[in-house]
Design a protein around this motif. Structure first.
Motif, mmCIF file in Angstrom:
data_model
loop_
_atom_site.group_PDB
_atom_site.id
_atom_site.type_symbol
_atom_site.label_atom_id
_atom_site.label_comp_id
_atom_site.label_asym_id
_atom_site.label_seq_id
_atom_site.Cartn_x
_atom_site.Cartn_y
_atom_site.Cartn_z
ATOM 1 N N ARG A 58 10.162 11.069 -2.562
ATOM 2 C CA ARG A 58 8.999 10.986 -3.651
ATOM 3 C C ARG A 58 9.507 9.899 -4.730
ATOM 4 N N ARG A 59 8.624 8.773 -4.841
ATOM 5 C CA ARG A 59 8.994 7.901 -5.881
ATOM 6 C C ARG A 59 8.901 8.369 -7.316
ATOM 7 N N SER A 60 9.785 7.549 -8.069
ATOM 8 C CA SER A 60 9.946 8.162 -9.499
ATOM 9 C C SER A 60 8.618 7.871 -10.204
ATOM 10 N N ASP A 61 8.201 8.811 -10.953
ATOM 11 C CA ASP A 61 7.169 8.707 -11.900
ATOM 12 C C ASP A 61 7.400 8.045 -13.092
ATOM 13 N N ASN A 62 8.374 7.377 -13.234
ATOM 14 C CA ASN A 62 8.590 6.442 -14.510
ATOM 15 C C ASN A 62 7.751 5.670 -14.982
ATOM 16 N N SER A 63 7.617 5.598 -16.263
ATOM 17 C CA SER A 63 6.442 4.934 -16.772
ATOM 18 C C SER A 63 6.475 3.341 -16.324
ATOM 19 N N ASP A 64 8.255 2.959 -16.265
ATOM 20 C CA ASP A 64 8.234 1.490 -15.986
ATOM 21 C C ASP A 64 7.897 1.062 -14.802
ATOM 22 N N VAL A 65 7.652 2.017 -13.812
ATOM 23 C CA VAL A 65 7.209 1.635 -12.463
ATOM 24 C C VAL A 65 5.915 1.283 -12.516
ATOM 25 N N PRO A 66 5.295 0.150 -11.972
ATOM 26 C CA PRO A 66 4.097 -0.400 -11.861
ATOM 27 C C PRO A 66 3.218 0.799 -10.938
ATOM 28 N N ILE A 67 1.981 0.858 -11.324
ATOM 29 C CA ILE A 67 1.129 1.650 -10.479
ATOM 30 C C ILE A 67 0.535 0.966 -9.345
ATOM 31 N N THR A 68 0.786 1.356 -8.125
ATOM 32 C CA THR A 68 0.311 0.565 -6.829
ATOM 33 C C THR A 68 -1.082 0.408 -6.807
ATOM 34 N N LEU A 69 -1.720 -0.529 -6.521
ATOM 35 C CA LEU A 69 -3.192 -0.816 -6.259
ATOM 36 C C LEU A 69 -3.426 -1.115 -5.075
ATOM 37 N N ASN A 70 -4.711 -0.944 -4.466
ATOM 38 C CA ASN A 70 -5.087 -1.170 -3.230
ATOM 39 C C ASN A 70 -4.989 -2.670 -2.847
ATOM 40 N N LEU A 71 -4.692 -3.023 -1.906
ATOM 41 C CA LEU A 71 -4.774 -4.408 -1.115
ATOM 42 C C LEU A 71 -5.936 -4.781 -0.942
ATOM 43 N N ARG A 72 -6.414 -6.137 -1.100
ATOM 44 C CA ARG A 72 -7.495 -6.777 -0.508
ATOM 45 C C ARG A 72 -7.042 -7.516 0.623
ATOM 46 N N ILE A 73 -7.420 -7.161 1.862
ATOM 47 C CA ILE A 73 -6.992 -7.823 3.199
ATOM 48 C C ILE A 73 -8.109 -8.643 3.748
ATOM 49 N N ARG A 74 -7.968 -10.002 4.017
ATOM 50 C CA ARG A 74 -8.965 -10.799 4.652
ATOM 51 C C ARG A 74 -8.755 -10.698 6.060
ATOM 52 N N VAL A 75 -9.860 -10.336 6.815
ATOM 53 C CA VAL A 75 -9.776 -10.064 8.194
ATOM 54 C C VAL A 75 -10.815 -10.921 8.949
ATOM 55 N N ALA A 76 -10.406 -11.844 9.823
ATOM 56 C CA ALA A 76 -10.988 -12.873 10.533
ATOM 57 C C ALA A 76 -11.231 -12.067 11.912
ATOM 58 N N TYR A 77 -12.794 -11.981 12.390
ATOM 59 C CA TYR A 77 -13.156 -11.492 13.608
ATOM 60 C C TYR A 77 -14.037 -12.541 13.951
ATOM 61 N N ALA A 78 -13.630 -13.443 15.198
ATOM 62 C CA ALA A 78 -14.506 -14.384 15.513
ATOM 63 C C ALA A 78 -15.061 -15.216 14.491
ATOM 64 N N ALA A 79 -16.297 -15.557 14.293
ATOM 65 C CA ALA A 79 -16.970 -16.276 13.258
ATOM 66 C C ALA A 79 -17.027 -15.519 12.006
ATOM 67 N N ALA A 80 -16.910 -14.332 12.030
ATOM 68 C CA ALA A 80 -17.324 -13.259 10.701
ATOM 69 C C ALA A 80 -15.945 -13.120 9.996
ATOM 70 N N ARG A 81 -16.122 -12.866 8.793
ATOM 71 C CA ARG A 81 -15.123 -12.772 7.850
ATOM 72 C C ARG A 81 -15.191 -11.557 6.931
ATOM 73 N N TYR A 82 -14.210 -10.679 6.969
ATOM 74 C CA TYR A 82 -14.171 -9.439 6.360
ATOM 75 C C TYR A 82 -13.565 -9.192 5.192
ATOM 76 N N GLU A 83 -13.563 -8.587 4.112
ATOM 77 C CA GLU A 83 -12.616 -8.221 3.037
ATOM 78 C C GLU A 83 -12.385 -6.580 2.860
ATOM 79 N N ILE A 84 -11.243 -6.058 3.363
ATOM 80 C CA ILE A 84 -11.081 -4.536 3.280
ATOM 81 C C ILE A 84 -10.162 -4.196 2.285
ATOM 82 N N SER A 85 -10.358 -3.108 1.535
ATOM 83 C CA SER A 85 -9.666 -2.589 0.556
ATOM 84 C C SER A 85 -8.955 -1.492 1.085
ATOM 85 N N VAL A 86 -7.452 -1.361 1.013
ATOM 86 C CA VAL A 86 -6.669 -0.659 1.375
ATOM 87 C C VAL A 86 -5.441 -0.395 0.986
ATOM 88 N N ASN A 87 -4.920 1.082 0.987
ATOM 89 C CA ASN A 87 -3.771 1.194 0.404
ATOM 90 C C ASN A 87 -2.682 0.527 0.899
#
Length: 286
Positions: free
Chosen positions: A71-100
């Motif tokens: 388990r990672r330290s719960d120290n307040s100095d450690v920044p909180i991990t936020l979800n990533l916004r990943i850009r996904v290209a599928y043929a001519a379509a574009r998607y933005e997915i929020s994921v851990n």
């Protein structure tokens, strides 16, 4: 304390070695002592020191992919991990997915299923020119916020899906043809019921009418035989074939019964009667 012949002094059962040194200004020799601890004493000292140190408790946590890590330290100095916004290209379509960031590429595929309609097994994710496996973690592969991932459809899965679509289209076409035959049989069955009612009332119908119905039913049977079916359509085809056979058997019975009915002759010629000759003679009087 005791001194042996070799000049070794035993102090509380611990051997002490004295080495001669010269002290400036006095010219006297002093003995420098060195303590040698036996193994038993050292172990006791080590145990005492270890007992003085607080025992460190290691906590564990389950990663999204099922891996057990510290388990990672719960120290307040450690920044909180936020979800990533990943850009996904599928043929001519574009998607933005929020994921851990600690999720796997397999979990990312599940999120893309809702957007693209492709099942996880039909997806291939490419990042930095390399296809990523389902068990690889996003953060360990260098995925960051706004990173770009390319989605392509697996060629084998695409071919299987195309074959399934053709199969489904063929089944639907068979269902339509069978439904058309069923509608024609319904119409012919109504005419058969009318003939049965007429015979029941003692009315004879034209034999040509019965023969024509039998021929029309046989045409529908030929149509059923020419329909190629798979799956559920096969049972529907067999059901309609049984209906045709039953209608033909009914008409054969009606044909025999209809021939036994004597026709009722109705004529419009009326019989005329001449008036009877008069037998009474009348006497005329002036």
């Amino acid at each position: 304390m005791s001194v042996d012949s070799g000049g070794i002094v035993s102090l509380y059962n611990f051997p002490v070695i004295f080495s001669p040194v010269t002290v400036a200004g006095e010219g006297k020799k002093m003995m420098k002592r060195k303590l040698k601890f036996n193994g038993r004493k050292a172990d006791r000292t080590t145990s005492t020191a270890a007992a003085a140190v607080k025992e460190e408790v290691i906590e564990w946590e389950m990663r999204p992919g099922g891996m057990l890590v510290q388990r990672r330290s719960d120290n307040s100095d450690v920044p909180i991990t936020l979800n990533l916004r990943i850009r996904v290209a599928y043929a001519a379509a574009r998607y933005e997915i929020s994921v851990n960031p600690h999720a796997t590429f397999g979990e990312l595929k599940k999120l893309l299923t809702e957007e693209t309609g492709l099942q996880p097994g039909e997806q291939r994710l490419i990042m930095r020119g390399k296809e990523r496996e389902n068990g690889e973690y996003l953060d360990m592969c260098g995925v960051k916020d706004r990173s770009k991932v390319i989605l392509i459809e697996d060629p084998e899965s695409k071919e299987k899906r195309f074959m399934q679509m053709r199969k489904n289209a063929k089944i639907q076409a068979a269902h339509r043809l069978i439904n058309d035959v069923s509608a024609e049989i319904d119409k012919l069955a109504e005419q058969i019921s009318a003939i049965e009612k007429s015979n029941g009332n003692g009315k004879k119908v034209a034999e040509l009418q019965i023969t024509t119905l039998i021929e029309m039913l046989m045409r529908q049977a030929v149509k059923l035989d020419n329909i190629s079916v798979e799956g559920d359509a096969s049972a529907q085809k067999n059901l309609q074939g049984q209906r045709v056979q039953k209608c033909v058997e009914t008409l054969d019975v009606l044909k025999i019964a209809n021939a036994k009915i004597k026709p009722v002759i109705v004529t419009t010629k009326w019989e005329t009667f001449d008036p009877s000759p008069a037998t009474t003679n009348w006497e005329l009087f002036d």
